[in-house]
Design a protein around this motif. Structure first.
Motif, mmCIF file in Angstrom:
data_model
loop_
_atom_site.group_PDB
_atom_site.id
_atom_site.type_symbol
_atom_site.label_atom_id
_atom_site.label_comp_id
_atom_site.label_asym_id
_atom_site.label_seq_id
_atom_site.Cartn_x
_atom_site.Cartn_y
_atom_site.Cartn_z
ATOM 1 N N ARG A 128 34.082 43.260 55.434
ATOM 2 C CA ARG A 128 34.142 42.887 54.014
ATOM 3 C C ARG A 128 33.049 41.898 53.656
ATOM 4 O O ARG A 128 33.086 41.289 52.580
ATOM 5 C CB ARG A 128 35.511 42.274 53.706
ATOM 6 C CG ARG A 128 36.686 43.171 54.022
ATOM 7 C CD ARG A 128 36.799 44.304 53.014
ATOM 8 N NE ARG A 128 37.521 43.886 51.822
ATOM 9 C CZ ARG A 128 37.555 44.569 50.685
ATOM 10 N NH1 ARG A 128 36.866 45.713 50.595
ATOM 11 N NH2 ARG A 128 38.239 44.140 49.648
ATOM 12 N N THR A 131 31.510 42.252 50.239
ATOM 13 C CA THR A 131 32.479 42.340 49.142
ATOM 14 C C THR A 131 32.527 41.024 48.374
ATOM 15 O O THR A 131 32.528 39.940 48.971
ATOM 16 C CB THR A 131 33.879 42.659 49.690
ATOM 17 O OG1 THR A 131 33.826 43.876 50.441
ATOM 18 C CG2 THR A 131 34.883 42.795 48.559
ATOM 19 N N ARG A 132 32.545 41.112 47.048
ATOM 20 C CA ARG A 132 32.651 39.896 46.241
ATOM 21 C C ARG A 132 34.062 39.311 46.364
ATOM 22 O O ARG A 132 35.053 40.042 46.478
ATOM 23 C CB ARG A 132 32.313 40.178 44.781
ATOM 24 C CG ARG A 132 30.869 40.651 44.590
ATOM 25 C CD ARG A 132 30.462 40.659 43.139
ATOM 26 N NE ARG A 132 29.121 41.233 42.996
ATOM 27 C CZ ARG A 132 27.991 40.570 43.229
ATOM 28 N NH1 ARG A 132 28.049 39.297 43.594
ATOM 29 N NH2 ARG A 132 26.824 41.163 43.081
ATOM 30 N N ARG A 134 36.057 38.050 44.291
ATOM 31 C CA ARG A 134 37.044 38.467 43.292
ATOM 32 C C ARG A 134 37.715 39.788 43.631
ATOM 33 O O ARG A 134 38.782 40.115 43.095
ATOM 34 C CB ARG A 134 36.402 38.550 41.909
ATOM 35 C CG ARG A 134 35.382 39.656 41.736
ATOM 36 C CD ARG A 134 35.031 39.846 40.255
ATOM 37 N NE ARG A 134 34.001 40.861 40.085
ATOM 38 C CZ ARG A 134 32.707 40.591 39.997
ATOM 39 N NH1 ARG A 134 32.281 39.333 40.073
ATOM 40 N NH2 ARG A 134 31.830 41.561 39.838
ATOM 41 N N GLN A 135 37.089 40.564 44.539
ATOM 42 C CA GLN A 135 37.644 41.853 44.922
ATOM 43 C C GLN A 135 38.545 41.778 46.155
ATOM 44 O O GLN A 135 39.124 42.786 46.563
ATOM 45 C CB GLN A 135 36.502 42.848 45.177
ATOM 46 C CG GLN A 135 35.659 43.133 43.942
ATOM 47 C CD GLN A 135 34.447 43.993 44.249
ATOM 48 O OE1 GLN A 135 33.664 43.688 45.157
ATOM 49 N NE2 GLN A 135 34.297 45.084 43.518
ATOM 50 N N SER A 137 41.798 40.887 48.455
ATOM 51 C CA SER A 137 43.239 40.736 48.291
ATOM 52 C C SER A 137 43.636 39.290 48.587
ATOM 53 O O SER A 137 42.835 38.506 49.125
ATOM 54 C CB SER A 137 43.980 41.674 49.242
ATOM 55 O OG SER A 137 43.784 41.254 50.587
#
Length: 313
Positions: A128, A131-132, A134-135, A137
């Motif tokens: 991840r 991955t930003r 905010r995205q 979990s």
């Protein structure tokens, strides 16, 4: 004052609102030994967060003495802070940064950080990295927070609810990582609402209630405050013998509940009697008291009472 302890707390109080005001922490004493995991437990409002803020150097005590590595964590923050890692439940991550960017930015503030890739590998976020935030979990944010807490290879690690929001697999992975850190010599102070987590990981623990420590010892010592339990269904017409150190209760359904201070002795006597009399004990179970049972009993005690008798430092 034991200067060899990583954390030493004596008569710590923390008051809000001056005088008169509210005492969140009311004269507590405990120490954390080098290389151990010490769990600080308590119901909401028990004073755990107020205690942690003092230990982490974020606030001064109203009275009492706190030492971390033999120093005042507030006044000597510049020398204490590089040796500790702090995991909070909400770090306020920048939502538009990626996981790798967030980690790189954080390691830039540390003197001896782990490589970014190693950090993400340890908390299972390498996949991840791009991955930003905010995205992510909630569980992934929690693992990122743990990764940043261990990024500086701290001697002392504060973990505030480290497995909150994690699924069972990631909770087990986090337990495994914490165990590895302990094996490497890191000292850990943990707060958690998962009592199974404390029972599994902690060398010693303290239970706070209304600002006081009302139980202190190993998980087994704390659990031992409550009696063990034997249960079974007794054949109609059978009468129980005299069982040592046991108190029997019979439910409306005919189930016998035996609370005992000596599980082995009571169970041995019970089984010998049943074998001699030819009596079948249906649905027989026997188990020691759990940490959860002791916690619930302690948490329901008088808030101004002294530490539970039998609990040890």
């Amino acid at each position: 004052m034991d200067e060899s302890a990583v954390i030493q707390v004596e008569r710590l109080t923390r008051r809000y609102g001056g005088r008169p005001g509210y005492d969140a922490v009311r004269g507590i004493d405990f120490s954390v030994r080098r290389g151990e995991l010490f769990a600080l437990l308590g119901t909401n409002g028990a004073g755990k967060t107020s205690t942690l803020e003092v230990l982490e150097g974020l606030a001064q005590p109203t009275s009492g003495t706190v030492r971390v590595f033999g120093q005042d964590p507030y006044r000597d923050r510049r020398t204490v802070r590089p040796r500790i890692g702090i995991m909070l439940q909400d770090r306020g991550f920048a939502a538009d940064l990626t996981v790798a960017e967030t980690t790189k930015m954080w390691t830039g503030t540390l003197s001896t950080p782990r490589p970014v890739g190693e950090i993400l590998e340890l908390v299972d976020l390498r996949g991840r990295a791009a991955t930003r935030v905010r995205q992510l979990s909630g569980g992934e944010r929690q693992r990122l927070s743990l990764g940043l807490a261990i990024a500086g290879q701290p001697d002392l690690l504060f973990l505030d609810e480290p497995t909150a929001g994690l699924d069972p697999e990631n909770r087990q992975n986090t337990w495994r990582l914490i165990s590895q850190l302990l094996e490497s010599g890191t000292t850990v102070l943990l707060t958690t609402h998962y009592l199974a987590e404390a029972a599994e990981l902690a060398d010693r623990l303290a239970i706070m209630h209304h600002g006081r420590i009302v139980g202190l010892g190993t998980p087994a010592e704390i659990a031992g405050i409550q009696p063990a339990r034997i249960s079974f269904h007794l054949m109609p017409g059978a009468t129980l013998p005299d069982l040592p150190q046991a108190v029997a209760t019979v439910t409306d359904s005919g189930k016998v509940l035996l609370d005992t201070e000596d599980l082995q002795l009571t169970l041995t006597t019970l089984l010998a009697w049943a074998a001699t009399a030819g009596i079948h004990l249906a649905d027989l179970t026997a188990r020691p008291a759990s940490l959860e049972e002791a916690f619930l009993a302690i948490a329901g005690s008088d808030p101004i009472s002294e530490p539970t008798e039998g609990a040890v430092a």
